[in-house]
Motif scaffolding. Structure first.
Motif, PDB file in Angstrom:
ATOM      1  N   LYS A 138       7.766   5.478  -1.547  1.00 53.04           N
ATOM      2  CA  LYS A 138       6.442   5.991  -1.207  1.00 53.04           C
ATOM      3  C   LYS A 138       5.967   6.996  -2.259  1.00 53.04           C
ATOM      4  N   ARG A 139       6.894   7.780  -2.788  1.00 53.00           N
ATOM      5  CA  ARG A 139       6.539   8.797  -3.788  1.00 53.00           C
ATOM      6  C   ARG A 139       6.364   8.199  -5.173  1.00 53.00           C
ATOM      7  N   TRP A 140       7.236   7.274  -5.548  1.00 57.18           N
ATOM      8  CA  TRP A 140       7.276   6.829  -6.941  1.00 57.18           C
ATOM      9  C   TRP A 140       6.899   5.361  -7.164  1.00 57.18           C
ATOM     10  N   GLY A 141       6.712   4.608  -6.103  1.00 57.29           N
ATOM     11  CA  GLY A 141       6.407   3.188  -6.274  1.00 57.29           C
ATOM     12  C   GLY A 141       4.938   2.848  -6.245  1.00 57.29           C
ATOM     13  N   ASP A 142       4.090   3.844  -6.010  1.00 61.92           N
ATOM     14  CA  ASP A 142       2.664   3.556  -5.889  1.00 61.92           C
ATOM     15  C   ASP A 142       2.007   3.449  -7.262  1.00 61.92           C
ATOM     16  N   LEU A 143       1.077   2.512  -7.386  1.00 63.74           N
ATOM     17  CA  LEU A 143       0.400   2.235  -8.653  1.00 63.74           C
ATOM     18  C   LEU A 143      -0.990   2.838  -8.722  1.00 63.74           C
ATOM     19  N   GLY A 144      -1.396   3.534  -7.667  1.00 58.22           N
ATOM     20  CA  GLY A 144      -2.771   3.999  -7.618  1.00 58.22           C
ATOM     21  C   GLY A 144      -3.671   2.881  -7.097  1.00 58.22           C
ATOM     22  N   PRO A 145      -4.983   3.095  -7.065  1.00 54.44           N
ATOM     23  CA  PRO A 145      -5.904   2.139  -6.429  1.00 54.44           C
ATOM     24  C   PRO A 145      -6.196   0.914  -7.292  1.00 54.44           C
ATOM     25  N   VAL A 146      -5.163   0.119  -7.555  1.00 57.89           N
ATOM     26  CA  VAL A 146      -5.306  -1.071  -8.405  1.00 57.89           C
ATOM     27  C   VAL A 146      -5.802  -2.264  -7.589  1.00 57.89           C
ATOM     28  N   TYR A 147      -6.253  -3.282  -8.303  1.00 58.61           N
ATOM     29  CA  TYR A 147      -6.663  -4.588  -7.791  1.00 58.61           C
ATOM     30  C   TYR A 147      -6.947  -4.666  -6.292  1.00 58.61           C
ATOM     31  N   GLY A 148      -5.902  -4.947  -5.487  1.00 56.03           N
ATOM     32  CA  GLY A 148      -6.110  -5.220  -4.075  1.00 56.03           C
ATOM     33  C   GLY A 148      -6.830  -4.122  -3.342  1.00 56.03           C
ATOM     34  N   LYS A 149      -6.579  -2.865  -3.705  1.00 53.81           N
ATOM     35  CA  LYS A 149      -7.261  -1.750  -3.057  1.00 53.81           C
ATOM     36  C   LYS A 149      -8.759  -1.860  -3.258  1.00 53.81           C
ATOM     37  N   GLN A 150      -9.171  -2.207  -4.464  1.00 53.89           N
ATOM     38  CA  GLN A 150     -10.595  -2.357  -4.733  1.00 53.89           C
ATOM     39  C   GLN A 150     -11.144  -3.619  -4.067  1.00 53.89           C
ATOM     40  N   TRP A 151     -10.346  -4.659  -4.036  1.00 56.61           N
ATOM     41  CA  TRP A 151     -10.806  -5.930  -3.473  1.00 56.61           C
ATOM     42  C   TRP A 151     -11.095  -5.837  -1.976  1.00 56.61           C
ATOM     43  N   VAL A 152     -10.219  -5.172  -1.233  1.00 55.05           N
ATOM     44  CA  VAL A 152     -10.364  -5.199   0.227  1.00 55.05           C
ATOM     45  C   VAL A 152     -10.689  -3.840   0.841  1.00 55.05           C
TER      46      VAL A 152
END
Length: 330
Positions: A138-152
Motif C-alpha cells: 500500500k505504501r510502495w506499490g502505488d503508481l499514482g493516478p495512472v491510466y485506469g484511475k483516469q479512465w474510470v
C-alpha cells in the motif's frame, strides 16, 4: 550473421504496402526498419538513447476475430490482457498484478523505493515484499493516478460556499462511452482520455497510449466499431506489441458490449522510437517473416465491460517465433 529482410528481399506476394494480400504484421516490421535505419538519434529521459521518428500510423482490420498479435516474436497476450482488465478496475497499485505474475510495472515503484529509502534491494526481493506484505504494498506499490484511475474515476471538484473546493464524484469515461455508443453512435465524442494535465506530476509514468476515440461505421446489424488510438510516446520494440494487442482487445470488448461487429484499429504514434540498447532484438526480429493469422474469441459476454475475466478470452492459431528479451528503460 543473419541478413535483415528488406522490401526488396521479400517475395512480393508476402509484402508490400500496395499489396492487399500482404500480412498485416509487415506494417510493424517496416516501421521498425525505418526507425532503425532513418531515425534521428536522440538523448532521451531515461539516458539510454533512442532513434526516433515523428509520426507514424498502422491500420489493422479486426473482422472475423483477427488481432494484431505479432508472430515474429512471442507476445505474452495474457499478460497484456490482465493489465487491461486491471486498468478497467481503476486500481493503481501493482499488487494485484504481482499476485498474477504480471511484471510489467514493477520497475517504476522499485526505482522510487530505492531512491527514497536508500535501501539496496533487488527488484525480485522488492516484488516479493509487495506480494507478501499488504501494508508495504500500500505504501510502495502505488503508481499514482495512472491510466485506469483516469479512465474510470476522472476527478471532479466542487466550489463550496466557504470559498474552498472539494472532490466531487469521479467520471467513469469508459462507462459513458459504452452508453454513448449505444444511444448516439454517430457522435464524434466517443473518447477515453488519460492525459490529465493536473495530475501528471503524481503519476509514475504519464500515459503513453493517451487517447482512444471510437467511431461507428454502418448501422443496425452491419454496424462496425472502429478505434483510433493516439500514443504520444512509443517504444516500438517492447511496448508497441502490447499496445496494439491491448487497444484491439478494448475495441473488441466495446464491440461485444454494444452489439457491434469489430471494425478497424488505427494506431497513431507521436514520438515513435527504438532504444539503442535493443539492437540485438531489432536486428534479430528484422530477419524474421510473419507466419499465421491468430484470432481472438470472446467466450462470454458479461453484464458490463468491467466484468470480464481472463478466462473469457481464447486465442487460436497462434504459433509465434521465440521471444527476444531486452531491458526496459525506466
Amino acid at each position: 550473421m543473419a541478413t535483415l529482410h528488406t522490401p526488396e528481399t521479400i517475395p512480393s506476394e508476402l509484402h508490400g504496402s500496395d499489396n492487399p494480400g500482404a500480412h498485416p504484421e509487415w506494417q510493424y516490421l517496416d516501421l521498425m526498419r525505418r526507425i532503425w535505419e532513418e531515425g534521428d538519434e536522440r538523448v532521451d529521459r531515461t539516458g539510454v538513447g533512442t532513434r526516433s521518428v515523428c509520426g507514424a500510423q498502422l491500420r489493422f482490420d479486426l473482422a472475423d476475430g483477427a488481432m494484431p498479435l505479432l508472430t515474429t516474436k512471442r507476445v505474452y497476450w495474457k499478460t497484456a490482457t490482465r493489465e487491461m482488465l486491471w486498468f478497467l478496475t481503476g486500481d493503481t497499485n501493482i499488487r494485484p498484478l504481482v499476485l498474477q505474475g504480471v511484471k510489467i510495472w514493477n520497475e517504476w515503484p522499485h526505482a522510487r523505493y530505492v531512491k527514497e529509502t536508500g535501501e539496496d534491494i533487488s527488484l525480485d526481493d522488492f516484488v516479493a515484499r509487495i506480494a507478501d506484505d499488504e501494508t508495504f504494498a500500500k505504501r510502495w506499490g502505488d503508481l499514482g493516478p495512472v491510466y485506469g484511475k483516469q479512465w474510470v474515476d476522472w476527478p471532479t471538484y466542487r466550489y463550496r460556499k466557504d470559498g474552498l473546493y472539494e472532490r466531487g464524484e469521479g467520471i467513469n469515461q469508459v462507462a459513458e462511452v459504452v452508453e454513448s455508443l449505444k444511444s448516439n453512435p454517430g457522435s464524434r465524442r466517443h473518447i477515453i482520455e488519460g492525459w490529465n494535465v493536473a495530475e501528471l506530476d503524481r503519476m509514475a509514468l504519464p500515459p503513453c497510449h493517451k487517447t482512444y476515440q471510437f467511431h461507428v461505421s454502418g448501422s443496425g446489424e452491419d454496424a462496425r466499431l472502429n478505434c483510433v488510438l493516439y500514443q504520444r510516446s512509443c517504444d516500438v520494440a517492447l511496448g508497441l506489441p502490447f499496445n496494439l494487442w491491448s487497444a484491439a482487445l478494448l475495441t473488441r470488448m466495446m464491440a461485444d458490449q454494444t452489439g457491434m461487429k469489430p471494425g478497424e484499429l488505427v494506431w497513431t504514434g507521436g514520438d515513435v522510437h527504438l532504444y539503442l540498447n535493443h539492437a540485438h532484438l531489432i536486428e534479430e526480429q528484422l530477419t524474421r517473416q510473419p507466419q499465421g493469422n491468430p484470432t481472438l474469441a470472446i467466450t462470454r459476454k458479461p453484464e458490463t465491460i468491467f466484468d470480464y475475466q481472463i478466462e473469457d478470452f481464447e486465442v487460436n492459431d497462434y504459433a509465434p517465433l521465440p521471444p527476444i528479451k531486452a531491458p526496459v528503460a525506466v
